[in-house]
Structure formats: structure tokens, C-alpha cells
Design an enzyme around this catalytic site. Structure first.
Site, mmCIF file in Angstrom:
data_model
loop_
_atom_site.group_PDB
_atom_site.id
_atom_site.type_symbol
_atom_site.label_atom_id
_atom_site.label_comp_id
_atom_site.label_asym_id
_atom_site.label_seq_id
_atom_site.Cartn_x
_atom_site.Cartn_y
_atom_site.Cartn_z
ATOM 1 C CG HIS A 30 110.026 -35.950 53.542
ATOM 2 N ND1 HIS A 30 110.446 -37.393 53.882
ATOM 3 C CD2 HIS A 30 108.854 -35.988 52.714
ATOM 4 C CE1 HIS A 30 109.420 -38.068 53.242
ATOM 5 N NE2 HIS A 30 108.773 -37.361 52.503
ATOM 6 C CG ASP A 59 115.531 -37.992 57.805
ATOM 7 O OD1 ASP A 59 114.745 -37.185 58.398
ATOM 8 O OD2 ASP A 59 115.524 -38.377 56.795
#
Length: 380
Positions: A133, A163
Site C-alpha cells: 500500500h 498513490d
């Protein structure tokens, strides 16, 4: 919202294989800029636990429901690929190949295709197939270690740094660059956008400063990481916060004047050994008034001080409101398309939609009749 073509990418066709995180945000950005983005959704949707009509990263897209494991699912996607300029996928390495929609069959169907791949670790390397992540990706690049106070742990800046900044934006830059090449040469290619690569790239200036001896490789010891008392965040009397960025001497002078520091306190800027003393003096002044009061003091000046606003507060800031930085569409407050273009502005044409909402429409517009005959779900 009317679906009126516009923006600098009007006429560009994008197939987005639905996922979560940076891939959908990249597709949203291309859609905001006018591309015709078709999201290929599993019939049951991505399972994020929120109403898909509120998932802003799916605005300006059309959704078709396709189960790649069902009969005809792969061929339907390849039919879309044959009419597309760009494909975006965010699977782990090897998954698209196993499903039958990897670069091989897609580029065979459409040699001009730009095949954009979004992953955390990249398509190769020891960790390529490992789960991960945002927080882990930015941790190994050194970016997470820049955050937080010197005496405490680093803190994750939501998923904005990895991200979206290191992932989505680099995917979009790569896709648009490859699209220019494809249109000039007739040859498509694969774009490997890894969050670790993009996030590392974002630290380029700091690596230069580190090599020049102008950056200390530790948290809270530098000009831009909260180490300097004139570049940081301070609490106000009501529990709010003010952000201070008075780096240049003339801006610092204005900051000192408006904050009410005396000459002896202000000169501590020039002696890092006295920065703790200066920090205490600045903190004491800020604790004497509310955030609103300090905002009124610094508003419109060159002191480089701003209130720290929450997500709900930000759209109401006078400057952002005047620019239309945020928009309210269908009861959802959301950032407006960015950046801005003088001749081909982006727009909010379509709200987010449930999976499969536009299957019939896309089948007609893209000339892919196979979409109409697909079963709702493949073998379980």
C-alpha cells in the site's frame, strides 16, 4: 450533467480496467481533460464499501459490466482495445496476462495502443509480486521519513504522496508521452508506472541538496521539513493551526512585524543554535489568538502565513471559492478539473455511475456489439 465533448483530450479513447487507488484517479484525470474513458467493471463492482455514485474518482467515465472470466468477456475487452488509444490497468504483475488482456494480445489487436500499467513496486524486481500500500511504497523511497517531528514517528500524508503524486500523475505523464509517440510513429508501447519510481523521482531536489551538503538526512533538521521555526505549523488559542512559510528575508520581516516579535527574538533566525528560542516565541504568540483572528491579521499580506483548513472547510476559503477550485455536482463537493486551459477547458460532464450503467451506450458508440450479449457473471 451534459456529456459534451471538450477539453484538450477530446477524441482520445481510454479503456480503464477497474481497480482501486491510483489507477482510477489517473482515469479520472484523463476524463476531466476530455478523454472518452470507458471503465470495465466487474458486474459486482470493486467492493470499496461506498456508494459508487459518490466515488468522485469515477466521474467523467462510462462503465460497462464485463466479467473477464465469463465466456466472451476477454474478447469484448479486446474489441474495446481495438478501438482505443489507451488502456489502463492496475493489477499485480502477471494478472492481466493470466486473464488474457496483457500487453501481448492487446498490442496484437491494436499496434498503436498505449498500454499503461499502474503498480506499487513495478513490473519487475524482488518485490514486484508482493502486496503493498501507499505507506510502504513511500517508506522505502525515503519520502515517508521526511514527515513528522524530529522527536516523533513519521506520519502518512493519507495516500496523496504515493498513490496519487508518485503513481497516478506519473502514469498520466507516461501515457500522454507515449500517446504522442504513437501518433507520430504509429507504434504503441507499454508504460510501467510504479509508485516507488514516481515517489523517488519527486525527491530529486532533495537528493541534490543532500549531495551538496545543504540537507541533513534526518527528520526535522532542515528548512522545509519543520526544522526551521519560520517554516512550520503552530497551534492557535482555539485548537486551530496556522501554517508559516516565511523563508525569504523580506517575507520573514513582514511575518515578524505582524506576529509582533521584538528585534531580539527576530534575530534568532540567523543563528540555528537559537532556533528553539525562536520557535518558542512564535508558538507563544500564536497561542494568544484564535485561528480566525490570525487569519485576519495575515490575509492578503506577504508574510506567507495561511490557516490550516479541513477538507470540509477548504471549499469555503475565499480565494478557492473565487477561482472555483471546488465544485458542487449532484450534492457532492469535489475538486474541479485541473489544470486549466484557455482554449480547451476541462469540465465535469458525467457523475460517477454504478458498474455497468453504460454498457448499451458504449456498445453503440464504440461499435462493440459483443458487449450486449455477455452473461452477467462468469463461473464462480
Amino acid at each position: 450533467m451534459a456529456d459534451v465533448a471538450g477539453g484538450p483530450l477530446a477524441g482520445v479513447r481510454v479503456v480503464e480496467l477497474a481497480g482501486i487507488g491510483p489507477g482510477p484517479f489517473a482515469g479520472m484525470l484523463l476524463g476531466d481533460l476530455g478523454a472518452d474513458v470507458v471503465r470495465v467493471d466487474r458486474p459486482e463492482g470493486p467492493g470499496l464499501g461506498i456508494d459508487p455514485r459518490r466515488d468522485v474518482t469515477h466521474r467523467n467515465k462510462r462503465s460497462v459490466g464485463v466479467d473477464l472470466k465469463a465466456d466472451g468477456g476477454v474478447e469484448a475487452v479486446l474489441d474495446l482495445v481495438g478501438r482505443a488509444d489507451v488502456l489502463l490497468e492496475g493489477y499485480r504483475p502477471g494478472v492481466a496476462e493470466r486473464l488474457g488482456v496483457g500487453p501481448g494480445p492487446c498490442l496484437e489487436r491494436n499496434p498503436r495502443l498505449v498500454y499503461g500499467r499502474m503498480t506499487g513496486w513495478g513490473q519487475d524486481g524482488p518485490l514486484a509480486r508482493a502486496a503493498g500500500h501507499d505507506i510502504g511504497y513511500i517508506a522505502v523511497t525515503g519520502a515517508l521519513g521526511l514527515t513528522g517531528p524530529a522527536g516523533g514517528p513519521p506520519y502518512p500524508p493519507a495516500n496523496l504522496l504515493g498513490d496519487y503524486a508518485g503513481g497516478s500523475l506519473y502514469l498520466v505523464v507516461g501515457v500522454l508521452s507515449a500517446l504522442l509517440h504513437a501518433r507520430a510513429t504509429g507504434t504503441g508501447q507499454v508504460v510501467d508506472a510504479a509508485i516507488v519510481d514516481g515517489t523517488a523521482h519527486l525527491t530529486a531536489m532533495l537528493h541534490g541538496m543532500l549531495a551538496a551538503g545543504a540537507w541533513q538526512d534526518r527528520r526535522g533538521g532542515n528548512l522545509l521539513d519543520g526544522g526551521a521555526p519560520f517554516y512550520g505549523v503552530y497551534e492557535t488559542s482555539d485548537g486551530g493551526h496556522m501554517a508559516v512559510g516565511a523563508l525569504e528575508p523580506r517575507f520573514y520581516g513582514e511575518f515578524v512585524r505582524l506576529l509582533g516579535l521584538d528585534d531580539a527574538e527576530a534575530t534568532a533566525r540567523d543563528d540555528p543554535g537559537r532556533w528553539g528560542e525562536l520557535r518558542d516565541a512564535v508558538a507563544e504568540r500564536f497561542r494568544g489568538r484564535t485561528r480566525a483572528e490570525w487569519t485576519a491579521v495575515f490575509e492578503g499580506t506577504d508574510a506567507c502565513v495561511a490557516p490550516v483548513l479541513s477538507l470540509r472547510e477548504a471549499p469555503g476559503h475565499p480565494h478557492l471559492a473565487a477561482r472555483g477550485t471546488f465544485a458542487d455536482r449532484d450534492g457532492v463537493v469535489q475538486p474541479a478539473p485541473a489544470p486549466r486551459f484557455s482554449a480547451t477547458p476541462g469540465s465535469l460532464r458525467r457523475p460517477p455511475a454504478p458498474p455497468g450503467a453504460h454498457t448499451e451506450e458504449v456498445a453503440r458508440d464504440w461499435g462493440v456489439p459483443r458487449l450486449r450479449s455477455l452473461p452477467e457473471k462468469g463461473p464462480q
